[in-house]
Design a protein around this motif. Structure first.
Motif, short mmCIF file in Angstrom:
data_model
loop_
_atom_site.label_atom_id
_atom_site.label_comp_id
_atom_site.label_asym_id
_atom_site.label_seq_id
_atom_site.Cartn_x
_atom_site.Cartn_y
_atom_site.Cartn_z
N VAL A 284 1.58 0.13 -11.76
CA VAL A 284 0.60 -0.57 -10.93
C VAL A 284 1.23 -1.84 -10.38
O VAL A 284 1.58 -2.74 -11.15
N PRO A 285 1.37 -1.94 -9.07
CA PRO A 285 2.04 -3.10 -8.53
C PRO A 285 1.08 -4.22 -8.15
O PRO A 285 -0.14 -4.03 -8.11
N HIS A 286 1.65 -5.40 -7.89
CA HIS A 286 0.97 -6.39 -7.07
C HIS A 286 1.33 -5.97 -5.66
O HIS A 286 2.50 -5.96 -5.29
N TYR A 287 0.35 -5.61 -4.84
CA TYR A 287 0.57 -4.75 -3.69
C TYR A 287 1.15 -5.44 -2.45
O TYR A 287 1.39 -4.78 -1.45
N GLU A 288 1.33 -6.75 -2.47
CA GLU A 288 1.88 -7.38 -1.28
C GLU A 288 3.32 -6.89 -1.05
O GLU A 288 4.02 -6.49 -1.98
N LYS A 289 3.71 -6.91 0.20
CA LYS A 289 5.07 -6.51 0.58
C LYS A 289 5.74 -7.67 1.29
O LYS A 289 5.22 -8.16 2.30
N MET A 290 6.90 -8.09 0.77
CA MET A 290 7.61 -9.23 1.31
C MET A 290 8.90 -8.76 2.00
O MET A 290 9.60 -7.88 1.49
N LEU A 291 9.22 -9.39 3.11
CA LEU A 291 10.45 -9.04 3.83
C LEU A 291 11.68 -9.25 2.96
O LEU A 291 12.60 -8.43 2.97
N TYR A 292 11.70 -10.34 2.18
CA TYR A 292 12.92 -10.61 1.41
C TYR A 292 13.15 -9.55 0.34
O TYR A 292 14.30 -9.27 -0.02
N GLY A 355 -4.96 -3.96 -3.03
CA GLY A 355 -4.44 -2.59 -2.99
C GLY A 355 -5.32 -1.60 -2.28
O GLY A 355 -5.01 -0.40 -2.27
N ALA A 356 -6.42 -2.05 -1.67
CA ALA A 356 -7.38 -1.12 -1.07
C ALA A 356 -6.71 -0.21 -0.03
O ALA A 356 -7.10 0.95 0.11
N PHE A 357 -5.72 -0.72 0.69
CA PHE A 357 -5.05 0.08 1.70
C PHE A 357 -4.21 1.19 1.09
O PHE A 357 -3.98 2.22 1.72
N TYR A 358 -3.78 1.02 -0.16
CA TYR A 358 -2.76 1.89 -0.74
C TYR A 358 -3.29 2.91 -1.75
O TYR A 358 -2.58 3.87 -2.06
N ASN A 403 -6.31 5.69 -7.66
CA ASN A 403 -4.96 6.08 -8.05
C ASN A 403 -3.89 5.40 -7.20
O ASN A 403 -3.97 5.40 -5.97
N THR A 404 -2.93 4.80 -7.89
CA THR A 404 -1.70 4.35 -7.26
C THR A 404 -0.68 5.47 -7.43
O THR A 404 -0.40 5.89 -8.56
#
Length: 725
Positions: A284-292, A355-358, A403-404
């Protein structure tokens, strides 16, 4: 707000609007309609604090920060709390990605006084900007023995009123002691190379999670800087004939990359990686996505492919590029910063969830794929009727029944379970991913932080350039080139006076140490990937500008926060390689690479000075400075130059270039003798390079070690033989 995060047109006119409404930062704009009288960081706010004789509440975060959103909803949107802040404080909001200097200064203080840090970061300052209290997230009301935010603010206001002199004295003393500590930790020391490499290997091995990969328990971060060090440790140990340890270095990297690729931290539907996993097994992730993260993991998977030959690693690298190109790219070529973890849960756009999008309900998957193929897909990706988040990963039950997706079973295992052919299952899974992707595209997207940062684009340019060569993907080189050109055209004055950020126009904030170091690294990688000498020339010019603005000619190293920056209260030279490598680690490597490329002894000496400045960290805690260890490794072995002579359009030249770029060569620099302007420029720095030419009309490769060159070769077989030596 980004276009994708805009509420419905029926949203009423905001009740409150503060000074942040005129800012460009997505994070500051998120707070523009709080009842708090927020001000942006700057002299106007400081003058107001001095005139009103009030302390400053400095609140630092970023637009895709989940707990920043939580604290905003609980406290900064609360009328009663806002009244307390407006009455007793001058409140300032800072985007830590836009002003890393401010963030570093006060995060350093917060970590010193509390032993921890994070975002949101809330710091109380005197009108002279000296900190006297700090913390991260505070609950709105007293809870679990912890003082609530409103009560805390009232208590601080009371102390300010009753003990002003004491507060001022303590804040001044704290900053003085902290500066003395920083300087005491950075005294010149020659770290013994073999001892550093041995301790680095031992520390990484001791931290390694044998079962799940990675180098910590929950929460689990990718930490690409450590993954990239493992390749150098492998090479070093092999050269010392310690084959078992060398193989284990590769195995640790392979296991970690494989476990991350199988876990929910990877977006199996849309590509790319989330920030970290909240559990110890990447699920289970922290769902943000970072460019770096995308940039550095691209390099990590490319190097993993070079070490292991696993095609799956190359596939994941290509997926990262596809995600970044599709969702994080400005039309003119630069790359945006991040996508949020939170998004609206449905089209009514009333409630957001992390995480609603994922995430998916099992019934959704069955409806989209059909019962038979849905069952196969859910089995392979671990989707359950009751949801697949374990209780410890979802303490607030936000993911109940959801579900993730993660790779629970391979296509082979899935085929065995359903008694089907493996190829048939692979087709079903591929088709299922495409259908779910199309369905997901119809959901409300997470907020996009669409500012362009020089530093993070530098990292992405590096990743793309390295992937272009290793995977033989010319389109990746074009993406890297367009990003570099954007930075040149929009974030500098024709190549000089680098700035930090761009969003709907360039920021007036100058580039910081990380911007210079990471962009220079990207330009060096871009030159080696495509041999356009203008990128090498720009890198060399930026290095001199970096030296002038941030270098310390007396002690060496580079300030991240300097007295040259207005309102600076600390002078800090970073060495800790965290989510991003520190500017000093990257700068050291850049100096050694430039020194070899341009035959400049003065640059090598500057690099050595950086290593000596941080010698204590290298010797005592190399696990905290893996990118610095990599620079030390290069300085020890980095007397290797590979010069390719001939036209880039020649088939023989391309074969030689592909042979070099496909290999993992951590101690070499790659140069081009083009017989034209590029070679003429290099020859003014390195006279020997001017004489390197094709042999009998055929493109040739010169491999030089310790300034002694082998005879030029014209075949890939002969070149590989020279590189194997």
């Amino acid at each position: 707000m980004s276009q994708t995060d805009t509420p419905p047109a029926t949203t009423p006119t905001p009740k409150h609007t503060n000074a942040l409404a005129s800012e460009k930062s997505p994070y500051l704009l998120q707070h523009a309609h709080n009842p708090v009288n927020w001000l942006p960081w700057g002299e106007a706010a400081f003058e107001q604090a001095r005139k009103a004789d009030k302390p400053i509440l400095l609140s630092i975060g970023y637009s895709t920060c989940h707990w920043c959103h939580v604290m905003e909803r609980e406290s900064f949107e609360n009328e009663e709390t806002a009244q307390v802040l407006n009455e007793h404080f001058i409140s300032i909001k800072v985007d830590r990605e836009e002003r890393p200097d401010v963030d570093l200064t006060y995060m350093t203080y917060a970590q010193a006084v509390s032993g921890g840090g994070g975002w949101p970061l809330n710091v109380w300052l005197t009108p002279e900007l000296k900190p006297f209290f700090a913390g991260t997230y505070f609950p709105p009301e007293d809870k679990g023995g912890r003082m609530g935010f409103r009560a805390l603010c009232l208590k601080i206001a009371e102390v300010w009123k009753d003990d002003r002199a004491g507060v001022m004295e303590r804040s001044e003393a704290a900053i003085q002691k902290l500066q003395e500590y920083i300087e005491d930790e950075q005294k010149h020391h020659d770290a013994p190379f073999d001892a550093v490499m041995k301790k680095a290997y031992d520390d990484v091995s001791n931290a390694f999670d044998y079962h799940e990969g990675g180098f910590s328990g929950a929460p689990k971060f990718p930490r690409p800087v450590t993954l990239n060090l493992l390749g150098r440790l492998k090479k070093h140990l092999a050269l010392k004939k310690e084959e078992s340890e060398s193989n284990w270095a590769v195995a640790m990297g392979k296991t970690t990359l494989t476990c991350m690729a199988n876990g929910g931290i990877r977006d199996h539907i849309g590509g790319g990686f989330h920030r970290y996993s909240v559990d110890g097994y990447w699920h289970v992730p922290h769902y943000e996505k970072m460019l770096y993260d995308q940039a550095q993991l691209l390099t990590a998977y490319v190097e993993g492919y070079q070490h292991t030959g696993l095609k799956s690693f190359a596939t994941i690298a290509r997926e990262i590029v596809e995600y970044v190109k599709r969702d994080l790219r400005h039309p003119e070529g630069a790359f945006y910063s991040a996508e949020d973890a939170d998004s609206y849960t449905d089209e009514t756009r009333t409630t957001k969830g992390e995480g609603a999008f994922y995430v998916w309900k099992a019934s959704e998957i069955d409806e989209l794929l059909g019962k038979e193929e849905g069952s196969i897909f859910r089995y392979a990706y671990g989707a359950r009727r009751d949801g697949n988040a374990r209780p410890e990963s979802d303490p607030h039950e936000e993911l109940k029944g959801l579900n993730t997706l993660f790779r629970a079973y391979s296509p082979k295992k899935t085929a065995e379970y359903f008694k089907l052919e493996e190829d048939k299952v692979a087709e079903i899974l591929e088709r299922g991913r495409k259908v779910l992707f199309e369905a997901r595209c119809k959901r409300p997207r997470p907020h996009l932080d669409d500012k362009v940062l020089s530093a993070w684009n530098g990292l992405m340019i590096s990743g793309l350039a390295r992937a272009a060569g290793a995977l033989n993907e010319p389109s990746f080189l074009e993406l890297a080139t367009q990003a570099a050109q954007f930075i040149h055209d929009h974030l500098s004055d024709k190549g000089s006076n680098l700035r930090r950020s761009w969003r709907e126009g360039v920021s007036t904030v100058q580039g910081f140490a990380s911007d210079y170091a990471l962009l220079i690294q990207g330009l060096l990688d871009l030159y080696e990937a495509g041999f356009d000498v203008k990128w090498l020339q720009w890198a060399a010019a930026l290095q001199e500008e970096f030296e002038t603005k941030y270098g310390d000619p007396e002690k060496g190293g580079y300030f991240s926060v300097s007295k040259a920056i207005p309102n600076s209260v600390l002078q800090v030279k970073e060495d800790y390689d965290s989510a991003e490598p520190s500017p000093n680690s990257v700068a050291a490597m850049n100096l050694f690479r430039l020194a070899r490329m341009l035959a400049r002894e003065d640059l090598r000496e500057r690099g050595e000075k950086v290593l000596r400045l941080f010698g204590k960290s290298l010797e005592e805690s190399p696990f905290t400075v893996p990118a610095m260890v990599a620079a030390l490794d290069f300085s020890h072995y980095g007397e290797v130059e590979i010069v390719l002579a001939g036209s880039k359009d020649d088939a023989g030249f391309q074969a030689l270039a592909t042979a070099v770029r496909s290999r993992y060569l951590p101690h070499a620099v790659l140069l081009h003798a083009d017989g034209g302007a590029g070679q003429a420029f290099l020859a003014t720095k390195n006279e020997a390079l001017g004489a390197m030419k094709p042999v009998n009309g055929q493109a040739a490769a010169y491999v030089c070690r310790n300034r002694v060159c082998q005879s030029p070769v014209t075949t890939v077989e002969a070149l590989n033989g020279n590189l194997d030596l």
